[in-house]
Scaffold this motif. Sequence first.
Motif, PDB file in Angstrom:
ATOM      1  N   ALA A  37       0.838  -1.211   0.000  1.00 22.13           N
ATOM      2  CA  ALA A  37       0.000   0.000   0.000  1.00 22.13           C
ATOM      3  C   ALA A  37       0.870   1.257   0.000  1.00 22.13           C
ATOM      4  CB  ALA A  37      -0.930  -0.006   1.201  1.00 22.13           C
ATOM      5  N   TRP A  38       1.944   1.246   0.786  1.00 21.49           N
ATOM      6  CA  TRP A  38       2.839   2.392   0.833  1.00 21.49           C
ATOM      7  C   TRP A  38       3.497   2.609  -0.525  1.00 21.49           C
ATOM      8  CZ3 TRP A  38       7.938   3.527   0.042  1.00 21.49           C
ATOM      9  CH2 TRP A  38       8.381   4.750   0.553  1.00 21.49           C
ATOM     10  N   LEU A  39       3.979   1.543  -1.158  1.00 14.76           N
ATOM     11  CA  LEU A  39       4.609   1.672  -2.471  1.00 14.76           C
ATOM     12  C   LEU A  39       3.616   2.166  -3.528  1.00 14.76           C
ATOM     13  CD1 LEU A  39       6.864  -1.509  -2.506  1.00 14.76           C
ATOM     14  CD2 LEU A  39       7.615   0.876  -2.385  1.00 14.76           C
ATOM     15  N   LEU A  40       2.401   1.662  -3.483  1.00 16.26           N
ATOM     16  CA  LEU A  40       1.371   2.124  -4.417  1.00 16.26           C
ATOM     17  C   LEU A  40       1.071   3.609  -4.191  1.00 16.26           C
ATOM     18  CD1 LEU A  40      -0.656   1.410  -6.652  1.00 16.26           C
ATOM     19  CD2 LEU A  40      -2.288   0.838  -4.848  1.00 16.26           C
ATOM     20  N   GLY A  41       0.984   4.009  -2.932  1.00 19.99           N
ATOM     21  CA  GLY A  41       0.765   5.425  -2.622  1.00 19.99           C
ATOM     22  C   GLY A  41       1.901   6.299  -3.116  1.00 19.99           C
ATOM     23  N   ALA A  42       3.134   5.814  -2.991  1.00 18.95           N
ATOM     24  CA  ALA A  42       4.292   6.575  -3.467  1.00 18.95           C
ATOM     25  C   ALA A  42       4.246   6.743  -4.980  1.00 18.95           C
ATOM     26  CB  ALA A  42       5.580   5.881  -3.034  1.00 18.95           C
ATOM     27  N   VAL A  43       3.882   5.691  -5.686  1.00 14.02           N
ATOM     28  CA  VAL A  43       3.787   5.772  -7.149  1.00 14.02           C
ATOM     29  C   VAL A  43       2.681   6.752  -7.547  1.00 14.02           C
ATOM     30  CG1 VAL A  43       3.172   4.473  -9.223  1.00 14.02           C
ATOM     31  CG2 VAL A  43       4.774   3.517  -7.581  1.00 14.02           C
ATOM     32  N   ILE A  44       1.537   6.675  -6.873  1.00 12.72           N
ATOM     33  CA  ILE A  44       0.422   7.577  -7.189  1.00 12.72           C
ATOM     34  C   ILE A  44       0.812   9.020  -6.903  1.00 12.72           C
ATOM     35  CG2 ILE A  44      -1.909   8.252  -6.482  1.00 12.72           C
ATOM     36  CD1 ILE A  44      -2.483   5.222  -6.165  1.00 12.72           C
ATOM     37  N   LEU A  45       1.434   9.274  -5.735  1.00 15.95           N
ATOM     38  CA  LEU A  45       1.856  10.634  -5.419  1.00 15.95           C
ATOM     39  C   LEU A  45       2.855  11.159  -6.449  1.00 15.95           C
ATOM     40  CD1 LEU A  45       2.259  10.521  -1.548  1.00 15.95           C
ATOM     41  CD2 LEU A  45       0.636  11.896  -2.847  1.00 15.95           C
ATOM     42  N   HIS A  46       3.779  10.312  -6.860  1.00 13.59           N
ATOM     43  CA  HIS A  46       4.773  10.748  -7.834  1.00 13.59           C
ATOM     44  C   HIS A  46       4.147  11.020  -9.197  1.00 13.59           C
ATOM     45  CE1 HIS A  46       7.832  10.175 -10.968  1.00 13.59           C
ATOM     46  NE2 HIS A  46       8.614  10.815 -10.115  1.00 13.59           N
ATOM     47  N   ASP A  47       3.377  10.040  -9.699  1.00 14.32           N
ATOM     48  CA  ASP A  47       2.863  10.138 -11.062  1.00 14.32           C
ATOM     49  C   ASP A  47       1.654  11.052 -11.197  1.00 14.32           C
ATOM     50  OD1 ASP A  47       4.867   8.417 -11.735  1.00 14.32           O
ATOM     51  OD2 ASP A  47       3.595   6.669 -11.995  1.00 14.32           O
ATOM     52  N   ALA A  48       0.844  11.164 -10.154  1.00 13.23           N
ATOM     53  CA  ALA A  48      -0.385  11.954 -10.260  1.00 13.23           C
ATOM     54  C   ALA A  48      -0.234  13.368  -9.718  1.00 13.23           C
ATOM     55  CB  ALA A  48      -1.527  11.246  -9.524  1.00 13.23           C
ATOM     56  N   ILE A  49       0.743  13.604  -8.844  1.00  9.60           N
ATOM     57  CA  ILE A  49       0.849  14.933  -8.225  1.00  9.60           C
ATOM     58  C   ILE A  49       2.195  15.584  -8.526  1.00  9.60           C
ATOM     59  CG2 ILE A  49       0.850  16.185  -6.032  1.00  9.60           C
ATOM     60  CD1 ILE A  49      -1.084  14.013  -4.995  1.00  9.60           C
ATOM     61  N   VAL A  54       5.646  19.516 -11.534  1.00  9.66           N
ATOM     62  CA  VAL A  54       6.947  19.972 -12.031  1.00  9.66           C
ATOM     63  C   VAL A  54       6.859  20.313 -13.518  1.00  9.66           C
ATOM     64  CG1 VAL A  54       9.330  19.256 -12.468  1.00  9.66           C
ATOM     65  CG2 VAL A  54       8.259  18.759 -10.278  1.00  9.66           C
ATOM     66  N   VAL A  55       6.203  19.474 -14.294  1.00 12.18           N
ATOM     67  CA  VAL A  55       6.046  19.742 -15.727  1.00 12.18           C
ATOM     68  C   VAL A  55       5.226  21.016 -15.939  1.00 12.18           C
ATOM     69  CG1 VAL A  55       5.016  18.890 -17.868  1.00 12.18           C
ATOM     70  CG2 VAL A  55       6.365  17.359 -16.437  1.00 12.18           C
ATOM     71  N   GLY A  56       4.149  21.163 -15.183  1.00 18.79           N
ATOM     72  CA  GLY A  56       3.311  22.366 -15.291  1.00 18.79           C
ATOM     73  C   GLY A  56       4.070  23.630 -14.939  1.00 18.79           C
ATOM     74  N   ALA A  57       4.878  23.564 -13.885  1.00 12.15           N
ATOM     75  CA  ALA A  57       5.689  24.731 -13.512  1.00 12.15           C
ATOM     76  C   ALA A  57       6.663  25.083 -14.627  1.00 12.15           C
ATOM     77  CB  ALA A  57       6.439  24.457 -12.211  1.00 12.15           C
TER      78      ALA A  57
END
Length: 154
Positions: A37-49, A54-57
Motif C-alpha cells: 500500500a505504501w509503495l502504491l501510494g508513493a507511485v500515485i503521489l509521484h505520477d499523479a501529483i 513539475v512539468v506544469g511549472a
Amino acid sequence: MKAARIVLVVLGVLVIAFGAYVLVTSVSPKRIGGLAAWLLGAVILHDAILSPFVVGAGLLLRRAGRSLRAWVLVVVQTVIVLGSVLALVVLPEIAAKRHGQKNPTILPFDYGTRLLIVEGVLLLVVVAVLVIGVVRARRSRSGGPRVDGARATG
C-alpha cells in the motif's frame, strides 16, 4: 546502443530479483500488505501529483518568460522537486507528533516549523533565481551596457 540496453535490462532484472529476495527473507508476511500500500501510494503521489506539478511549472515558466535561460528552469524545477519530496517525507512525522506517541524522544522536534523554514528558504531561492534570470534576460535583449555608443560585447 543495443548492447547498452540489454545490459541495463539485465541489470534492472537483477536488482528487482535482489529486492524481491530481501523482501521475502526480511519482511514478515503480515507486513507485506502495508508495504505494498505504501509503495502504491508513493507511485500515485509521484505520477499523479509531483510529476505533473513539475512539468506544469516548467511550462508556465516557459510561457511567462520565453527568454529565460534553461538553468533558471532547472533550478526552479529542482527546488520544486526537493520541496515536494521533503514535504512528503516530513508530513507523516507531523501527523504522528499530533497523534501523540508513547515515547516523547522518538519525535522530539517541531517538524511543522522546521518544514516551513526550509520551504521558505527554498521559496527564497526560487525568487532569487527568477529575479536573476529575468534581469539577465532583459540585459541581453537590450544589448547590455553601452560603451561609447557602441553595443558592448561579452
